[in-house]
Design a protein around this motif. Sequence first.
Motif, PDB file in Angstrom:
ATOM      1  N   GLY A   1       0.792  -1.222   0.000  1.00 11.36           N
ATOM      2  CA  GLY A   1       0.000   0.000   0.000  1.00 11.36           C
ATOM      3  C   GLY A   1       0.817   1.261   0.000  1.00 11.36           C
ATOM      4  O   GLY A   1       0.258   2.358   0.055  1.00 11.36           O
ATOM      5  N   ASP A   2       2.158   1.132  -0.054  1.00 14.45           N
ATOM      6  CA  ASP A   2       3.031   2.304  -0.020  1.00 14.45           C
ATOM      7  C   ASP A   2       3.745   2.517  -1.352  1.00 14.45           C
ATOM      8  O   ASP A   2       4.594   3.389  -1.444  1.00 14.45           O
ATOM      9  CB  ASP A   2       4.062   2.145   1.107  1.00 14.45           C
ATOM     10  N   LEU A   3       3.438   1.731  -2.376  1.00 14.26           N
ATOM     11  CA  LEU A   3       4.152   1.803  -3.653  1.00 14.26           C
ATOM     12  C   LEU A   3       3.901   3.114  -4.385  1.00 14.26           C
ATOM     13  O   LEU A   3       4.790   3.622  -5.067  1.00 14.26           O
ATOM     14  CB  LEU A   3       3.756   0.625  -4.542  1.00 14.26           C
ATOM     15  N   LEU A   4       2.711   3.672  -4.268  1.00 12.24           N
ATOM     16  CA  LEU A   4       2.329   4.856  -5.041  1.00 12.24           C
ATOM     17  C   LEU A   4       1.859   5.983  -4.140  1.00 12.24           C
ATOM     18  O   LEU A   4       1.074   6.836  -4.559  1.00 12.24           O
ATOM     19  CB  LEU A   4       1.216   4.488  -6.036  1.00 12.24           C
ATOM     20  N   SER A   5       2.364   6.052  -2.940  1.00 14.95           N
ATOM     21  CA  SER A   5       1.847   7.013  -1.969  1.00 14.95           C
ATOM     22  C   SER A   5       2.269   8.449  -2.239  1.00 14.95           C
ATOM     23  O   SER A   5       1.575   9.388  -1.848  1.00 14.95           O
ATOM     24  CB  SER A   5       2.268   6.604  -0.552  1.00 14.95           C
ATOM     25  N   ASN A   6       3.402   8.655  -2.893  1.00 20.43           N
ATOM     26  CA  ASN A   6       3.885  10.003  -3.216  1.00 20.43           C
ATOM     27  C   ASN A   6       4.776   9.913  -4.460  1.00 20.43           C
ATOM     28  O   ASN A   6       5.135   8.808  -4.897  1.00 20.43           O
ATOM     29  CB  ASN A   6       4.633  10.614  -2.019  1.00 20.43           C
ATOM     30  N   PRO A   7       5.137  11.032  -5.057  1.00 16.94           N
ATOM     31  CA  PRO A   7       5.933  10.994  -6.287  1.00 16.94           C
ATOM     32  C   PRO A   7       7.243  10.215  -6.131  1.00 16.94           C
ATOM     33  O   PRO A   7       7.644   9.484  -7.033  1.00 16.94           O
ATOM     34  CB  PRO A   7       6.191  12.467  -6.591  1.00 16.94           C
ATOM     35  N   GLN A   8       7.910  10.370  -4.998  1.00 18.29           N
ATOM     36  CA  GLN A   8       9.187   9.678  -4.813  1.00 18.29           C
ATOM     37  C   GLN A   8       8.998   8.169  -4.786  1.00 18.29           C
ATOM     38  O   GLN A   8       9.772   7.427  -5.390  1.00 18.29           O
ATOM     39  CB  GLN A   8       9.847  10.162  -3.520  1.00 18.29           C
TER      40      GLN A   8
ATOM     41  N   LEU B   1       3.908  25.960 -10.544  1.00 15.75           N
ATOM     42  CA  LEU B   1       3.482  26.809 -11.658  1.00 15.75           C
ATOM     43  C   LEU B   1       1.998  26.630 -11.977  1.00 15.75           C
ATOM     44  O   LEU B   1       1.253  27.610 -12.083  1.00 15.75           O
ATOM     45  CB  LEU B   1       4.324  26.508 -12.903  1.00 15.75           C
ATOM     46  N   SER B   2       1.586  25.392 -12.121  1.00 15.62           N
ATOM     47  CA  SER B   2       0.199  25.137 -12.503  1.00 15.62           C
ATOM     48  C   SER B   2      -0.743  25.031 -11.303  1.00 15.62           C
ATOM     49  O   SER B   2      -1.953  25.209 -11.448  1.00 15.62           O
ATOM     50  CB  SER B   2       0.115  23.848 -13.322  1.00 15.62           C
ATOM     51  N   GLY B   3      -0.191  24.743 -10.122  1.00 11.51           N
ATOM     52  CA  GLY B   3      -1.024  24.554  -8.950  1.00 11.51           C
ATOM     53  C   GLY B   3      -1.743  23.221  -8.925  1.00 11.51           C
ATOM     54  O   GLY B   3      -2.559  22.967  -8.025  1.00 11.51           O
ATOM     55  N   MET B   4      -1.463  22.357  -9.884  1.00 11.96           N
ATOM     56  CA  MET B   4      -2.129  21.051  -9.958  1.00 11.96           C
ATOM     57  C   MET B   4      -1.277  20.002  -9.252  1.00 11.96           C
ATOM     58  O   MET B   4      -0.065  20.164  -9.080  1.00 11.96           O
ATOM     59  CB  MET B   4      -2.355  20.667 -11.426  1.00 11.96           C
ATOM     60  N   GLN B   5      -1.923  18.911  -8.875  1.00 13.73           N
ATOM     61  CA  GLN B   5      -1.215  17.817  -8.218  1.00 13.73           C
ATOM     62  C   GLN B   5      -0.575  16.920  -9.282  1.00 13.73           C
ATOM     63  O   GLN B   5      -1.091  15.856  -9.641  1.00 13.73           O
ATOM     64  CB  GLN B   5      -2.174  17.026  -7.312  1.00 13.73           C
ATOM     65  N   GLN B   6       0.554  17.407  -9.771  1.00 15.01           N
ATOM     66  CA  GLN B   6       1.319  16.668 -10.764  1.00 15.01           C
ATOM     67  C   GLN B   6       2.795  17.018 -10.593  1.00 15.01           C
ATOM     68  O   GLN B   6       3.139  18.075 -10.075  1.00 15.01           O
ATOM     69  CB  GLN B   6       0.848  16.997 -12.189  1.00 15.01           C
ATOM     70  N   TYR B   7       3.645  16.101 -11.059  1.00 21.49           N
ATOM     71  CA  TYR B   7       5.090  16.293 -10.913  1.00 21.49           C
ATOM     72  C   TYR B   7       5.777  15.914 -12.222  1.00 21.49           C
ATOM     73  O   TYR B   7       5.636  14.789 -12.714  1.00 21.49           O
ATOM     74  CB  TYR B   7       5.650  15.448  -9.766  1.00 21.49           C
ATOM     75  N   ILE B   8       6.519  16.875 -12.792  1.00 20.02           N
ATOM     76  CA  ILE B   8       7.264  16.655 -14.031  1.00 20.02           C
ATOM     77  C   ILE B   8       8.643  16.127 -13.678  1.00 20.02           C
ATOM     78  O   ILE B   8       9.389  16.754 -12.911  1.00 20.02           O
ATOM     79  CB  ILE B   8       7.377  17.952 -14.850  1.00 20.02           C
ATOM     80  N   LEU B   9       8.986  14.970 -14.230  1.00 20.04           N
ATOM     81  CA  LEU B   9      10.249  14.329 -13.869  1.00 20.04           C
ATOM     82  C   LEU B   9      11.459  15.088 -14.392  1.00 20.04           C
ATOM     83  O   LEU B   9      12.451  15.279 -13.671  1.00 20.04           O
ATOM     84  CB  LEU B   9      10.276  12.878 -14.391  1.00 20.04           C
ATOM     85  N   PHE B  10      11.407  15.505 -15.672  1.00 22.74           N
ATOM     86  CA  PHE B  10      12.562  16.163 -16.301  1.00 22.74           C
ATOM     87  C   PHE B  10      12.085  17.411 -17.047  1.00 22.74           C
ATOM     88  O   PHE B  10      11.119  17.331 -17.819  1.00 22.74           O
ATOM     89  CB  PHE B  10      13.270  15.221 -17.282  1.00 22.74           C
ATOM     90  N   PRO B  11      12.734  18.550 -16.862  1.00 22.36           N
ATOM     91  CA  PRO B  11      12.351  19.749 -17.618  1.00 22.36           C
ATOM     92  C   PRO B  11      12.489  19.560 -19.127  1.00 22.36           C
ATOM     93  O   PRO B  11      11.762  20.182 -19.893  1.00 22.36           O
ATOM     94  CB  PRO B  11      13.330  20.814 -17.100  1.00 22.36           C
ATOM     95  N   SER B  12      13.426  18.689 -19.552  1.00 24.61           N
ATOM     96  CA  SER B  12      13.607  18.458 -20.979  1.00 24.61           C
ATOM     97  C   SER B  12      12.508  17.581 -21.579  1.00 24.61           C
ATOM     98  O   SER B  12      12.369  17.501 -22.796  1.00 24.61           O
ATOM     99  CB  SER B  12      14.969  17.797 -21.240  1.00 24.61           C
ATOM    100  N   LEU B  13      11.714  16.898 -20.708  1.00 23.80           N
ATOM    101  CA  LEU B  13      10.582  16.070 -21.166  1.00 23.80           C
ATOM    102  C   LEU B  13       9.337  16.472 -20.381  1.00 23.80           C
ATOM    103  O   LEU B  13       8.848  15.738 -19.518  1.00 23.80           O
ATOM    104  CB  LEU B  13      10.880  14.583 -20.959  1.00 23.80           C
ATOM    105  N   PRO B  14       8.783  17.635 -20.671  1.00 25.84           N
ATOM    106  CA  PRO B  14       7.601  18.078 -19.906  1.00 25.84           C
ATOM    107  C   PRO B  14       6.372  17.211 -20.137  1.00 25.84           C
ATOM    108  O   PRO B  14       5.427  17.259 -19.341  1.00 25.84           O
ATOM    109  CB  PRO B  14       7.377  19.509 -20.405  1.00 25.84           C
TER     110      PRO B  14
ATOM    111  N   PRO C   1       2.722  13.553  -0.142  1.00 24.73           N
ATOM    112  CA  PRO C   1       1.562  13.014  -0.866  1.00 24.73           C
ATOM    113  C   PRO C   1       0.646  14.109  -1.407  1.00 24.73           C
ATOM    114  O   PRO C   1      -0.051  13.892  -2.402  1.00 24.73           O
ATOM    115  CB  PRO C   1       0.847  12.157   0.197  1.00 24.73           C
ATOM    116  N   ALA C   2       0.653  15.275  -0.799  1.00 22.20           N
ATOM    117  CA  ALA C   2      -0.218  16.378  -1.241  1.00 22.20           C
ATOM    118  C   ALA C   2       0.542  17.391  -2.099  1.00 22.20           C
ATOM    119  O   ALA C   2       0.147  18.560  -2.187  1.00 22.20           O
ATOM    120  CB  ALA C   2      -0.831  17.062  -0.025  1.00 22.20           C
ATOM    121  N   TYR C   3       1.614  16.982  -2.732  1.00 21.39           N
ATOM    122  CA  TYR C   3       2.446  17.890  -3.522  1.00 21.39           C
ATOM    123  C   TYR C   3       1.645  18.524  -4.660  1.00 21.39           C
ATOM    124  O   TYR C   3       0.824  17.867  -5.308  1.00 21.39           O
ATOM    125  CB  TYR C   3       3.650  17.145  -4.084  1.00 21.39           C
TER     126      TYR C   3
END
Length: 565
Positions: free
Chosen positions: A34-41, A108-121, A102-104
């Motif tokens: 139950g901890d595999l997808l709890s946060n971006p890390q 910029l967008s204020g949405m709950q999303q995380y971009i891994l690499f700036p070169s691949l948005p 978990p609430a990251y």
Amino acid sequence: MIRVSRFSLIFILLMLPFSAVTAFQEEAPQPRDGDLLSNPQRTVHTFLHWQQSGHKNPEYVIKTMKLADQSDEQKLELAEQLLKVFDARGLLIEYERIPADPAYRDSLSGMQQYILFPSLPEVYLTKTAQNEWVFSRTTISNIPELYQNTFSSWVTFIVDNLPEWAHNEWLGIQIWQYLAVFVWLLSGLILMKIFNFFLDNYVRRVAQKTKFTWDDDLIDGVEKPAGYIFLMTFYFLTYSNLQFSVSISHVLASVLEIALSAAVVWLFYNLADVLSKYLGMLTSKTETTLDDQLIPLIRKTLRVFVIVMGMIAILQNNGYNVASLIAGLGIGGLAVALAARETLANFFGSVTIFMDRPFKIGDWIKTDNVEGTVEEVGFRSTRIRTFHNSLVSVPNSNLANTDIDNLGLRRYRRLKTVLNLTYSTTPEQMEAFVEGIKAIVKGNDHFRQDFYEVHFNSFGAHSLDVLVYVFFDVPDWSTELQQRHNFLLEILRLAKEVGVEFAFPTQTLHMDSFYGEEPRKIGADRSEEELAAAVYGFGPNGEKAHPEGIRIYKDGEEVDFGANK
């Protein structure tokens, strides 16, 4: 640039034994149920860790792709393709930089999303309604296209159809990758040769047909750097087909990017020289010489600007915060200013020279410590070629605060001398001699005609003194010396013609002469007609006048020893 590319190859070979190193800089802890997808890390760890050899777990991996509408096999294939894209492009993931909240929310967008690499948005994680962080639908839909853009289809086809032995590993790298590196390097060099051949045999020919010269200089300036830019661009766009591990691909991408940036800096550095040369051609057509002095300063400024901006771009592209670096340098700005006060004084001295224009390039100047011809005015110093042919660099701050005698701005060059005639000279001979010198001056266009002085000036201790005060109207020192030679030679011939002798310090002891003996006769007797003829003969267009020097003939051919060249 060749050294940079060789360095990249050597660095790759040195990295071969370490190619099996994992992509992680730190090993994250093992997940709990139950901890595999709890946060971006945790999601990134689940995606990467459970695809590594030795502890693969497809069930965990496909959980990160749960938004895909495909089967589990297709989800696993998409995950494998995305990992290959990360590895081939050298996209190294550092866990400590990935948020564990978990609430990251994206800043910029204020949405709950995380971009891994700036070169691949287009590759990012998003939070689902079940409070799980997974790859977004946009990312999943873009994975096939990213894979095609990363790997050439025909390379993929060849690799998939290679025999089994080609996939065997040696030092952590498959055998086919060794062969691929050789083909990759050879292909780039061949393409660069073709590019240079086209540039040299087609583009240059077109430039040579034009009536301009700046386009030929442009081709000469960009030929070599353009070839290396083409080579590095080819390597940078195709290195992912080698399918190295992420550690090697990361190093290779960084080296190629630095080499490409350095080649671009080299190109603009040469273009600065071409631009300076073109500006020099334009300024040579103007009457003022101020713009001619500015060209070396502009050339140096452009070179420094290109190098500094290139260094900033290279540092910025490799993850260094240039803004903070510049801010850090600003902290020690006062100390730098104090240490560089002499440099700043010289810089403002050069500004003063350009604004005040006490001299220009080519002028003959004289200061307290140096005398010579100005060759170059730079940021820090002015270079003066002395008459010993040595080159002296004088700080501009010194020139701005000292007396400068600009001998190069003289229109007239003075000659002041005293001619000593013997006391046996008769008044008629003296008058003829003085008027003869005036006639020589009038008959020579290289003298200033509106002002000169030639007079019987004084009775000296051993001579009758004639003051000669004239000005040469000549452009340079060499012409002045030649005309001085001609003038003094004319005076010698005049003295011989009128029968006077030049005196030198002597003492004469007179004793009573015996009967029938006469004292030594000094000088020669001349009639008034002969004296007048001598005066007119040395005047303008006179038959005895030779203002340009003596003409000597040998075997019917003139031997010009004294004429002005």
